[in-house]
Design a protein around this motif. Structure first.
Motif, PDB file in Angstrom:
ATOM      1  N   ALA A  77       0.853  -1.181   0.000  1.00 33.27           N
ATOM      2  CA  ALA A  77       0.000   0.000   0.000  1.00 33.27           C
ATOM      3  C   ALA A  77       0.891   1.233   0.000  1.00 33.27           C
ATOM      4  O   ALA A  77       1.856   1.305   0.755  1.00 33.27           O
ATOM      5  N   THR A  78       0.585   2.199  -0.869  1.00 30.15           N
ATOM      6  CA  THR A  78       1.299   3.459  -0.916  1.00 30.15           C
ATOM      7  C   THR A  78       0.271   4.587  -0.871  1.00 30.15           C
ATOM      8  O   THR A  78      -0.842   4.436  -1.376  1.00 30.15           O
ATOM      9  N   ALA A  79       0.659   5.715  -0.253  1.00 31.74           N
ATOM     10  CA  ALA A  79      -0.286   6.822  -0.117  1.00 31.74           C
ATOM     11  C   ALA A  79       0.396   8.154  -0.379  1.00 31.74           C
ATOM     12  O   ALA A  79       1.522   8.382   0.053  1.00 31.74           O
ATOM     13  N   ASP A  80      -0.331   9.010  -1.103  1.00 33.63           N
ATOM     14  CA  ASP A  80       0.075  10.405  -1.216  1.00 33.63           C
ATOM     15  C   ASP A  80      -0.902  11.219  -0.344  1.00 33.63           C
ATOM     16  O   ASP A  80      -1.540  10.645   0.540  1.00 33.63           O
ATOM     17  N   LYS A  81      -1.043  12.499  -0.577  1.00 38.44           N
ATOM     18  CA  LYS A  81      -1.890  13.340   0.281  1.00 38.44           C
ATOM     19  C   LYS A  81      -3.369  12.981   0.213  1.00 38.44           C
ATOM     20  O   LYS A  81      -4.098  13.170   1.191  1.00 38.44           O
ATOM     21  N   HIS A  82      -3.827  12.447  -0.908  1.00 37.30           N
ATOM     22  CA  HIS A  82      -5.260  12.193  -1.060  1.00 37.30           C
ATOM     23  C   HIS A  82      -5.613  10.822  -1.618  1.00 37.30           C
ATOM     24  O   HIS A  82      -6.791  10.529  -1.799  1.00 37.30           O
TER      25      HIS A  82
END
Length: 161
Positions: A55-60
């Motif tokens: 799982a990878t996440a940016d700001k949104h």
């Protein structure tokens, strides 16, 4: 040796080393996979090797990937700022911590197989002046278990998903 000859020799050696590295990777069965899909810098990452999920996440946005072949499984988008993210319960759940000043202070968790929202907890507080949203600054996962800890300033709250 002139500077021009030195540069040519260096470029030749770098190219030869690159070709050797590519040939070695191809012979060993390793194939690099370029992950695309984020609209901003990746701020958080978590992996579960046994479930082959990354799982990878940016700001949104949070993107779930199959770690064995590099393919995107699903994308979860939030209108609020993601302040933390973790795979939980053997990667069957995804916890996302959201915080925007004066708007939201909450923990959401999703089913990683379907992408459906499972549940959420709001940390909104109401006092004599109205609503307040305590700043959430960290999400700490217990790894394969179904617990996370949410940190706000010097307090830590343990949550069973």
């Amino acid at each position: 040796m002139t500077i021009s000859a030195f540069i040519q020799r260096t470029l030749f050696l770098l190219m030869a080393a690159s070709l050797a590295a590519v040939a070695t990777a191809q012979n060993s069965g390793l194939q690099p996979v370029l992950q695309t899909g984020h609209e901003d810098d990746i701020l958080f990452a978590d992996a579960d090797a046994s479930a082959q999920v990354l799982a990878t996440a940016d700001k949104h946005n949070v993107i779930l990937w199959n770690s064995s072949n590099g393919r995107q499984l699903r994308k979860i988008t939030s209108g609020q700022t993601i302040r933390g993210m973790a795979l939980c319960n053997k990667a069957s759940q995804l916890a996302i911590l959201l915080y925007d000043y004066g708007i939201v202070s909450a923990l959401y968790w999703y089913n990683t197989q379907t992408g459906a929202l499972t549940d959420s907890i709001s940390f909104k507080q109401t006092n004599a002046w109205g609503n307040s949203f305590p700043p959430l600054d960290a999400l700490i996962s217990s790894g394969p278990n179904d617990e996370v800890a949410v940190r706000s300033f010097s307090t830590l709250q343990l949550i069973n998903l």
